[in-house]
Design a protein around this motif. Structure first.
Motif, PDB file in Angstrom:
ATOM      1  N   VAL A  20      -4.747   1.590  -1.490  1.00 36.12           N
ATOM      2  CA  VAL A  20      -4.665   2.112  -0.122  1.00 36.12           C
ATOM      3  C   VAL A  20      -5.933   1.794   0.680  1.00 36.12           C
ATOM      4  O   VAL A  20      -5.841   1.273   1.803  1.00 36.12           O
ATOM      5  CB  VAL A  20      -4.357   3.617  -0.133  1.00 36.12           C
ATOM      6  N   PHE A  31      -3.572   4.467  -6.225  1.00 31.95           N
ATOM      7  CA  PHE A  31      -4.232   4.866  -4.979  1.00 31.95           C
ATOM      8  C   PHE A  31      -5.305   3.871  -4.559  1.00 31.95           C
ATOM      9  O   PHE A  31      -5.634   3.767  -3.376  1.00 31.95           O
ATOM     10  CB  PHE A  31      -4.861   6.254  -5.132  1.00 31.95           C
ATOM     11  N   MET A  74       1.927   9.119  -6.374  1.00 27.78           N
ATOM     12  CA  MET A  74       2.437  10.474  -6.160  1.00 27.78           C
ATOM     13  C   MET A  74       3.707  10.752  -6.952  1.00 27.78           C
ATOM     14  O   MET A  74       4.248  11.863  -6.864  1.00 27.78           O
ATOM     15  CB  MET A  74       2.710  10.679  -4.666  1.00 27.78           C
ATOM     16  N   SER A  87       2.358   1.654  -3.337  1.00 24.80           N
ATOM     17  CA  SER A  87       1.323   2.104  -4.266  1.00 24.80           C
ATOM     18  C   SER A  87       1.078   3.597  -4.121  1.00 24.80           C
ATOM     19  O   SER A  87       0.895   4.316  -5.119  1.00 24.80           O
ATOM     20  CB  SER A  87       0.019   1.341  -4.013  1.00 24.80           C
ATOM     21  N   LEU A  88       1.053   4.075  -2.877  1.00 25.37           N
ATOM     22  CA  LEU A  88       0.893   5.504  -2.633  1.00 25.37           C
ATOM     23  C   LEU A  88       2.035   6.293  -3.265  1.00 25.37           C
ATOM     24  O   LEU A  88       1.814   7.348  -3.882  1.00 25.37           O
ATOM     25  CB  LEU A  88       0.829   5.757  -1.128  1.00 25.37           C
ATOM     26  N   ALA A  92       0.827  -1.206   0.000  1.00 28.32           N
ATOM     27  CA  ALA A  92       0.000   0.000   0.000  1.00 28.32           C
ATOM     28  C   ALA A  92       0.866   1.263   0.000  1.00 28.32           C
ATOM     29  O   ALA A  92       0.578   2.221  -0.724  1.00 28.32           O
ATOM     30  CB  ALA A  92      -0.936  -0.013   1.201  1.00 28.32           C
ATOM     31  N   LEU A  93       1.910   1.278   0.825  1.00 28.31           N
ATOM     32  CA  LEU A  93       2.785   2.453   0.862  1.00 28.31           C
ATOM     33  C   LEU A  93       3.508   2.647  -0.467  1.00 28.31           C
ATOM     34  O   LEU A  93       3.652   3.776  -0.950  1.00 28.31           O
ATOM     35  CB  LEU A  93       3.792   2.311   2.014  1.00 28.31           C
ATOM     36  N   ARG A 138      -3.150   7.958 -11.797  1.00 24.92           N
ATOM     37  CA  ARG A 138      -2.579   7.804 -10.456  1.00 24.92           C
ATOM     38  C   ARG A 138      -3.523   7.039  -9.531  1.00 24.92           C
ATOM     39  O   ARG A 138      -3.079   6.373  -8.584  1.00 24.92           O
ATOM     40  CB  ARG A 138      -2.248   9.182  -9.873  1.00 24.92           C
ATOM     41  N   TRP A 139      -4.824   7.077  -9.814  1.00 27.81           N
ATOM     42  CA  TRP A 139      -5.784   6.371  -8.979  1.00 27.81           C
ATOM     43  C   TRP A 139      -5.731   4.872  -9.191  1.00 27.81           C
ATOM     44  O   TRP A 139      -6.267   4.110  -8.374  1.00 27.81           O
ATOM     45  CB  TRP A 139      -7.179   6.917  -9.227  1.00 27.81           C
TER      46      TRP A 139
END
Length: 525
Positions: free
Chosen positions: A180, A177, A103, A98-99, A95-96, A173-174
């Motif tokens: 997350v 996201f 970004m 992916s974030l 998840a991190l 980008r989603w």
């Protein structure tokens, strides 16, 4: 991955059992969705970041590199330090990363974050199945794995559609996201409802050196293949290629001499195991190249939006979701030799049909027939492939054999994504021009088809028609309980995963042990 359950094994009908399945489905869905949605976003990523084709290749391959290189090590870490703990670490890590992908201000950061994603995937992908195997009661495991693979199949099927919707809507980008909120649900549920488990037999040192050498070999060869179209046979290409080959040789040597290797080469003493993995390399090399290029072709050449391109691919994955269980049953009845020969040939025909998808192509006439033939070929192929892998080794090593087969498929796809544009003469800016990309695409598809034909020939010449047959009555005829257990260990596993929708690799499958109670309400899951 061990098959041992804790003393208080959880029944699937209980609330705790349902929580375990939900947790593992959410975790594996992150990796399954990521493997399908990102390809749909590639053209928009390239345009937004001002990137060339090499960056798009690395966006796919950075993830595949660390995932393929570390997935076997990830399973071993769970056995030693706790499957729930390693699974949660993998989910949070994924998840991190992916974030960070979402970004990313430039291509360099995106590629680095994708490599980090692969590390998280290597921890959570084997961990999700290991949790079911270790926590759920043995009588319920087949059904639990069936639910896990079924929901995973649905996730893989909707991935391209969902990715296209996100790219055309809130933006590419989603696509990253999205992971997350999935992790935000998965981690608390796992901490509260999933018991911890370990394999008490897990001991000794981890084969970190083998994992590093394997990743270096793949990474250096991949770098050379991606850089070659721009730099030619320069030292910056030749030296990494040679270093990668040497790292591969060192990897084989280390795995041969280590007492507890990550990749036990003794498994390849089985002729069937070696043959099926050779087929796997051919098949998933072709699949990796095809699905990387076809989404680009649909958007760059045919002119589809990201949503339309993702939706266009649904027939292939839906066919796999609906028919893979029946294909597995057919493979048991007629043997794997014919499916492993006919499946690649059908896929090759589908890829040749896809060359009709040029400028001005009509979906119903030029694209859908190719995807239907491709999907049918994958349906015929994948379930018997998994079953033959499991049946080709001792029961106690079936899970390891499945993991090796999965890693081999991912490595094949990795190399194909790097090599195919080079072989097809695809320049670094080709994806910005419909005419140039279409010309290269029409060269690439016959190459993929030829690799599939090679896989079909290997299957026809080397895979036994009786590879899935059971040693009937071996346990009943044994005079002692010990002899019966030994006879059971010599009988092949049956796959527990009935639904196969992942296009990047065959499913991880621990296999159903002989003598384990089976479901009576449907095909083996």
């Amino acid at each position: 991955m061990s098959d041992d359950a804790p003393a208080a094994a959880v029944r699937l009908s209980s609330a705790a059992g349902r929580w375990v399945v939900l947790t593992t489905v959410l975790g594996s869905a992150m990796a399954l969705l990521d493997s399908t949605v990102v390809n749909v976003a590639l053209p928009r990523i390239g345009l937004d970041l001002g990137a060339d084709l090499a960056v798009l290749q690395w966006t796919v391959n950075a993830y595949m590199l660390t995932l393929a290189g570390l997935i076997l090590l990830g399973g071993a870490l769970g056995d030693r330090f706790g499957r729930r703990r390693v699974f949660i670490v993998g989910v949070v890590w994924f998840a991190l990363a992916s974030l960070l992908c979402g970004m990313a201000p430039n291509a360099t950061v995106l590629i680095g974050a994708r490599a980090l994603q692969g590390i998280g995937g290597a921890l959570l992908t084997p961990g999700s199945l290991a949790l079911i195997q270790s926590v759920i009661h043995p009588d319920d495991r087949a059904r639990a794995v069936g639910l896990w693979s079924g929901f995973g199949g649905v996730g893989a099927a909707i991935g391209p559609f969902l990715g296209g919707w996100l790219v055309d809507g809130p933006g590419w980008r989603w696509v990253f996201f999205l992971n997350v909120p999935l992790a935000a649900v998965c981690v608390p549920v796992a901490l509260r409802h999933v018991p911890e488990s370990r394999d008490p037999r897990a001991h000794g040192r981890f084969d970190v050196l083998g994992a590093v050498l394997g990743a270096f070999a793949l990474g250096l060869v991949t770098y050379a293949l991606i850089a070659a179209p721009q730099r030619g046979a320069s030292l910056s290409v030749v030296l990494p290629a040679v270093a990668g080959l040497l790292a591969g040789v060192a990897f084989v040597y280390v795995e041969r001499v280590r007492p507890e290797p990550m990749l036990p080469l003794t498994l390849f003493s089985s002729r069937q195991f070696t043959a099926v993995n050779a087929v796997t390399l051919c098949v998933y090399a072709a699949f990796g190249g095809f699905f990387f290029l076809v989404v680009l072709n649909l958007q760059v050449v045919v002119g589809y939006s990201a949503l339309a391109a993702g939706t266009a691919l649904l027939p292939t994955t839906l066919l796999m979701l609906l028919l893979s269980a029946r294909s597995g049953e057919l493979g048991k009845r007629i043997g794997p030799r014919i499916p492993l020969t006919v499946g690649p040939l059908l896929c090759a025909a589908g890829m040749l049909l896809m060359t009709r998808a040029g400028v001005g192509a009509v979906y119903w006439r030029d694209v859908l027939p190719a995807l239907l033939v491709m999907g049918l070929g994958m349906v015929v192929l994948v379930a018997p492939l998994t079953a033959t892998v499991l049946a080709s080794v001792d029961v106690g090593r079936a899970g390891l054999a499945s993991g090796i087969n999965n890693a081999a498929a991912r490595a094949a796809g990795l190399v194909a994504v790097a090599a195919l544009p080079l072989l097809a003469g695809m320049g670094s800016e080709a994806y910005r021009s419909a005419d140039r990309f279409s010309e290269s695409f029409r060269k690439a598809m016959p190459i993929c088809a030829a690799v599939l034909v090679v896989g079909a020939l290997i299957a026809w010449r080397t895979v036994r028609a009786d590879a899935l047959e059971w040693a009937g009555g071996a346990e009943a005829e044994a005079e002692t309980e010990q002899e019966g257990a030994r006879a059971a260990e010599e009988r092949p596993c049956r796959p527990e995963c009935a639904y196969h929708c992942g296009v990047g690799a065959p499913p991880l499958d621990p296999g159903e042990r002989p003598g384990r109670p089976r479901r009576s309400d449907g095909p083996p899951a």
